[in-house]
Design an enzyme around this catalytic site. Structure first.
Site, PDB file in Angstrom:
ATOM      1  N   THR A   1       0.815  -1.214   0.000  1.00 32.21           N
ATOM      2  CA  THR A   1       0.000   0.000   0.000  1.00 32.21           C
ATOM      3  C   THR A   1       0.848   1.263   0.000  1.00 32.21           C
ATOM      4  OG1 THR A   1      -1.789  -1.133   1.173  1.00 32.21           O
ATOM      5  CG2 THR A   1      -1.775   1.262   1.288  1.00 32.21           C
TER       6      THR A   1
ATOM      7  N   ASP B   1       1.992  -7.896  -4.391  1.00 32.03           N
ATOM      8  CA  ASP B   1       1.036  -7.840  -3.290  1.00 32.03           C
ATOM      9  C   ASP B   1       1.540  -8.792  -2.213  1.00 32.03           C
ATOM     10  OD1 ASP B   1      -1.328  -8.841  -1.698  1.00 32.03           O
ATOM     11  OD2 ASP B   1      -2.331  -7.316  -2.886  1.00 32.03           O
TER      12      ASP B   1
ATOM     13  N   SER C   1       0.251 -10.693  -0.202  1.00 33.55           N
ATOM     14  CA  SER C   1      -0.383 -12.012  -0.131  1.00 33.55           C
ATOM     15  C   SER C   1       0.257 -12.988  -1.111  1.00 33.55           C
ATOM     16  CB  SER C   1      -1.887 -11.906  -0.402  1.00 33.55           C
ATOM     17  OG  SER C   1      -2.132 -11.396  -1.701  1.00 33.55           O
TER      18      SER C   1
END
Length: 421
Positions: A74, A120, A122
């Protein structure tokens, strides 16, 4: 009973070799090419050349330098018509514009190594951890410390994994990210990034840590506890290594000591591991299915101090069959605070007798990555079990620490025993 674990030693670098990929290095002298054996999906944005500044007593010295490895998350995203998304070059440009970094001689110089494919969190995996470790190894003698910009969801897993992969780490490696991206007027990205650079470049904290909000945490003790709040991380069983107040307060009594040997990178972590979170009334058929699954490691996420159904003989039989089949099984607690005690209840004693190892007060992140790391080291059964149940990198507490007698790092007393781990 000492189970026969399936362990193996991985050597060489063939797993991550992809031929001679090119690493583009952006410097003031133009565009250069550098051969890179490991997967090199990165670009290096270099700040000003090493500068000489005047100390108050008139002596000259070089500003300390930090390498910031930008993996994604982010922190560097911008708003698009489809929501937040990474934008190439945005974060690098914003960091280089920060007066606190570019124009302040009391703050380390920062270079940024950006992964071409931002990930990302994940999607982070053992191959990603290996790449990070190799990049730290490559630039180890060129920088005073390292900052890894990372998505928050699996940051604790990466911090834990790197703590084991980087043996004899003698420089700060600080992971950070943000809940609010740099592009927003109000954000936590700017401070997290700046303070992490200060910790990495200006302190002597030779371990993998995680900075978020106002605390610097030991990486392999950290856990994400809030999906939205700015104080998103905690170390439930260990105090912060440092805290931001009106100044920076460092707990030097908790910081790991400098290693006796050179940095060694062990980049391989076994991923054939499962976590079983115990719930009341679960069906043992699932455990029975694992007996023939060729699983290398199993983490049992048990109640309280390591409790499990004592009246279900089928449960213990299934666990016994799993350990007999060569799967390494470790018990940890579902409680955020406290530790497993396998001698407190009858079922704990029974599990110990069939080869279940005590994970003490490790987080699930630390337990998974430590087990995966040790499974690749080709250890004997006795050494493997001792390594799991004892502290290698400060990831679990000694008995005195658990009882509140002291928070001094007494696990250092036996550190030489695990010199090659």
């Amino acid at each position: 009973m000492l189970a026969s674990f399936r362990t193996r030693a991985l050597r060489g670098g063939k797993i991550l070799q992809e031929g001679g990929r090119n690493l583009f290095v952006f410097g003031r002298g133009g565009l250069h090419r550098k051969k890179e054996g490991i997967r090199a999906f990165s670009k290096l944005w270099r700040n000003e050349p090493l500068q000489v500044t005047k100390c108050q007593h008139g002596m000259e010295h070089e500003r300390r330098r930090v390498l910031m490895i930008y993996t994604g998350g982010t922190i560097g995203m911008t708003m698009t018509d489809r929501g937040l998304a990474p934008y190439e070059g945005y974060l690098e440009e914003q960091v280089m514009k920060m007066d606190e970094i570019s124009g302040n001689p009391r703050v380390p110089m920062v270079d940024i190594l950006r992964w071409d494919t931002l990930v990302d969190s994940s999607n982070m995996d053992p191959a990603s951890w290996a790449l990070l470790a190799r990049q730290i190894e490559e630039y180890y003698f060129h920088y005073d410390g390292f900052v890894i910009l990372h998505g928050t969801d699996t940051m604790a897993y990466t911090a834990s994994a790197l703590s084991f992969i980087l043996e004899n780490l003698g420089k700060p490696v600080v992971l950070t990210g943000s809940q609010i991206p740099f592009c927003e007027v109000y954000n936590d990205a700017r401070r997290n990034l700046l303070v992490s650079a200060i910790f990495a470049g200006l302190t002597e904290i030779p371990e993998v840590s995680l900075f978020f909000d106002q605390h610097l945490f030991r990486g392999n003790r950290s856990k994400k506890v809030d999906s939205r709040g700015l104080s998103a991380f905690e170390t439930p069983n260990f105090p912060p290594l440092a805290t931001l107040q009106n100044n920076i307060h460092i707990r030097h009594d908790l910081v790991r000591k400098q290693p006796n040997g050179r940095l060694r990178v062990h980049p391989y972590v076994e991923s054939n591991i499962a976590v079983l979170h115990m719930v009341p009334g679960f069906d043992d058929a699932f455990l029975q299915a694992l007996t023939g699954s060729n699983l290398d490691g199993l983490i049992l996420h048990l109640y309280g101090t390591g409790n499990a159904p004592s009246k279900k003989a089928s449960f213990l039989k299934a666990i016994s069959d799993i350990t007999d089949g060569g799967t390494a099984v470790v018990a940890i607690s579902q409680c955020a605070r406290g530790a497993v005690n396998m001698e407190q209840y009858e079922v704990g004693v029974a599990m110990k007798e069939i080869g279940v190892m005590n994970g003490n007060d490790m987080t699930v992140e630390a337990a998974c990555t430590k087990l995966g790391y040790l499974l690749t080291r080709g250890l004997s059964q006795e050494v493997f079990k001792s390594a799991v149940e004892n502290s290698l990198r400060g990831e679990l507490s000694t008995a005195g620490e658990r009882d509140g007698e002291t928070m001094m790092p007494s696990f250092f007393k036996d550190e030489d025993k695990w010199y090659n781990l």
